[in-house]
Design an enzyme around this catalytic site. Sequence first.
Site, mmCIF file in Angstrom:
data_model
loop_
_atom_site.group_PDB
_atom_site.id
_atom_site.type_symbol
_atom_site.label_atom_id
_atom_site.label_comp_id
_atom_site.label_asym_id
_atom_site.label_seq_id
_atom_site.Cartn_x
_atom_site.Cartn_y
_atom_site.Cartn_z
ATOM 1 N N THR A 99 0.864 -1.175 0.000
ATOM 2 C CA THR A 99 0.000 0.000 0.000
ATOM 3 C C THR A 99 0.899 1.222 0.000
ATOM 4 O O THR A 99 1.924 1.238 0.663
ATOM 5 C CB THR A 99 -0.841 0.066 1.284
ATOM 6 O OG1 THR A 99 0.039 -0.114 2.387
ATOM 7 C CG2 THR A 99 -1.917 -0.989 1.296
ATOM 8 N N SER A 100 0.546 2.218 -0.760
ATOM 9 C CA SER A 100 1.284 3.467 -0.647
ATOM 10 C C SER A 100 0.441 4.381 0.205
ATOM 11 O O SER A 100 -0.686 4.695 -0.134
ATOM 12 C CB SER A 100 1.543 4.076 -2.010
ATOM 13 O OG SER A 100 0.463 3.806 -2.864
ATOM 14 N N CYS A 101 0.975 4.722 1.350
ATOM 15 C CA CYS A 101 0.215 5.529 2.293
ATOM 16 C C CYS A 101 0.324 6.991 1.948
ATOM 17 O O CYS A 101 1.402 7.547 1.973
ATOM 18 C CB CYS A 101 0.740 5.317 3.700
ATOM 19 S SG CYS A 101 0.499 3.651 4.232
ATOM 20 N N VAL A 102 -0.780 7.597 1.625
ATOM 21 C CA VAL A 102 -0.762 9.018 1.328
ATOM 22 C C VAL A 102 -1.813 9.699 2.189
ATOM 23 O O VAL A 102 -2.815 9.102 2.480
ATOM 24 C CB VAL A 102 -1.013 9.252 -0.166
ATOM 25 C CG1 VAL A 102 -1.308 10.699 -0.426
ATOM 26 C CG2 VAL A 102 0.193 8.825 -0.968
ATOM 27 N N PRO B 295 1.036 6.045 8.892
ATOM 28 C CA PRO B 295 0.418 5.751 7.591
ATOM 29 C C PRO B 295 -0.764 6.675 7.298
ATOM 30 O O PRO B 295 -1.873 6.218 7.049
ATOM 31 C CB PRO B 295 -0.027 4.293 7.743
ATOM 32 C CG PRO B 295 -0.248 4.119 9.199
ATOM 33 C CD PRO B 295 0.707 5.049 9.905
#
Lengths: 102, 416
Positions: A99-102, B295
């Site tokens: 997952t790319s956490c943005v 996150p």
Amino acid sequence: MEKTISGQNLSFSEDGYMTDFSAWTEDIAKELAKEENIELTDKHMEVLKFLRKKHEAGDSLSIRSVGKSGIVDIKGLYQLFPGGPLKISSKLAGIPKPTSCV
Amino acid sequence: MKRILIVGGGTAGTMMANKLRKALDAGEWKITVLDKEKTHYYQPGFLFIPFGIYKPADVIKPKSTFIPAGVEMLYEEAEKILPEDNAVQLKNGQQLNYDYLIVATGTSLRPEETPGVKGNLYYKDIFDFYSIEGATALGKKLRSWEGGKLVVVIPELPYKCPVAPLEFIFLAEAYFTEQGIRDKVDLTYVTLMSGAFTKPIASKMLGELLEEKNINVVTDFYTEKVDNEKKQLVSFDERTVDFDILTIVPVNMGSKIIENSGMGDDMGFVPTNKHTLQSEKYENVFVLGDAANLPTSKAGSVAHFAAEILFDNLMHSIEGRPLTASFDGHANCYIETGYGKGALIDFNYDTEPLPGTFPLPGIGPFGLLKNTKINHYGKIMFRWMYWHILLKGKELPVEPLMTMAGKKRNPIDLNK
Ligand SMILES: Cc1cc2nc3c(=O)[nH]c(=O)nc-3n(C[C@H](O)[C@H](O)[C@H](O)COP(=O)(O)OP(=O)(O)OC[C@H]3O[C@@H](n4cnc5c(N)ncnc54)[C@H](O)[C@@H]3O)c2cc1C
């Protein structure tokens, strides 16, 4: 989703990632790789094991971190897993979708 | 006397200093803030500088304006944290001891991490809007530019204010239209992600806006280098994108001090308990703002919401009670879309941005995931709130934890 691979009944997420970390074996990785049209070499396997180790330690995974691992540089990683190096390698390593956490 | 040391006096550090000074007995607790710079930048304002909407003077104030009486402010660069000794070593060789440490060192811009960025074309054809220097240089360039290919690229994750590059390209589109040269400008948004944004519903809404505005999108593009001769972006899988002007989000990493102290992850951010905001390793170290590896978005709004949780937990810790306050990753971001309109997203660790109204269910006045004029005013008002409410550690009329009130689970017509 369930699939039988090298004699084992395994469950997968909707996007095709293994859901049971501990069920993974090198043979399963080899079978999964065929679906991606990849012939696994020792280099591939080293990357997969590195990812599993990082995942188990709870570290976040990125292409950059694999590039710094000393196993393969980023260019090489793209050659090993063309198309989406982190997504495909994670799939073969039996860990969840990155997952790319943005 | 006991000491709370705050390293970094930016958005997060300043807020904490204000909150803590009010709550703690000045005879018992000394509060020290350490920062290497005397100027406080309103970073969200950088976005408007290239288009002449804000001038540099609109985003700059002395840090000292926001540090309350009774807080010691030191303008020194920290070199290394020595968590085993409860001390921070300064560049000038001095050591400061602490009882509690709050790490608030933010991110540091590393354009040099992308080969070819800091070459001959730097600040001639290659710019950023993440620093005041970059934003000002880009503004100068745009004023005399007659058109061509303008490319915005995101080379690495994470980066602060994840919507900023989208806002930039929306504002650029409107700017060129107003200048009467939109037909001579080719706009391209290049990202290493698989869509305009990571969270699916917002990504769809924003992707549609990009399409509507005739902005090209290149996804899954992991930048290897910038070829200065050919004026091309090159990816690791050997794709290329031509540019006349390149606007890059410089690689964001944690401050050098984190690396020097061996306290960071691969990107130099501090492993932090995502609920208590305590360092994963040291009980008397807390982390606030962009420096933490949480996150969720790296944004001023997140630092603001997290500050209330961190404050509670620090008080609990001082009193020897368990850390019961729990952060949910709440983020609230206005997205400028040009032509005096804006969108708004509100989300946390578990809930992706959903459509609806904010903060009052059914009333608003702000529309979530909708493109409206009132959302744009929200963004414009944010600057006033930043200087006068946020930094001073006062409470906004918004709860720190996200609420589902006003949000709709099943997205309907997004254009309304
Ligand atoms: C273009 C742009 C647009 C943005 N838009 C928005 C927006 O619309 N909404 C929003 O909520 N957020 C926005 N942000 C993000 C927001 O500005 C940051 O998330 C916020 O400032 C983070 O606060 P911080 O205190 O963690 O870091 P900072 O405010 O960056 O402060 C870090 C401080 O630490 C100091 N420091 C670092 N290392 C050392 C050291 N070794 N010794 C001494 N001092 C040190 C630095 O000098 C700095 O003052 C935007 C950012 C940018 C760049």
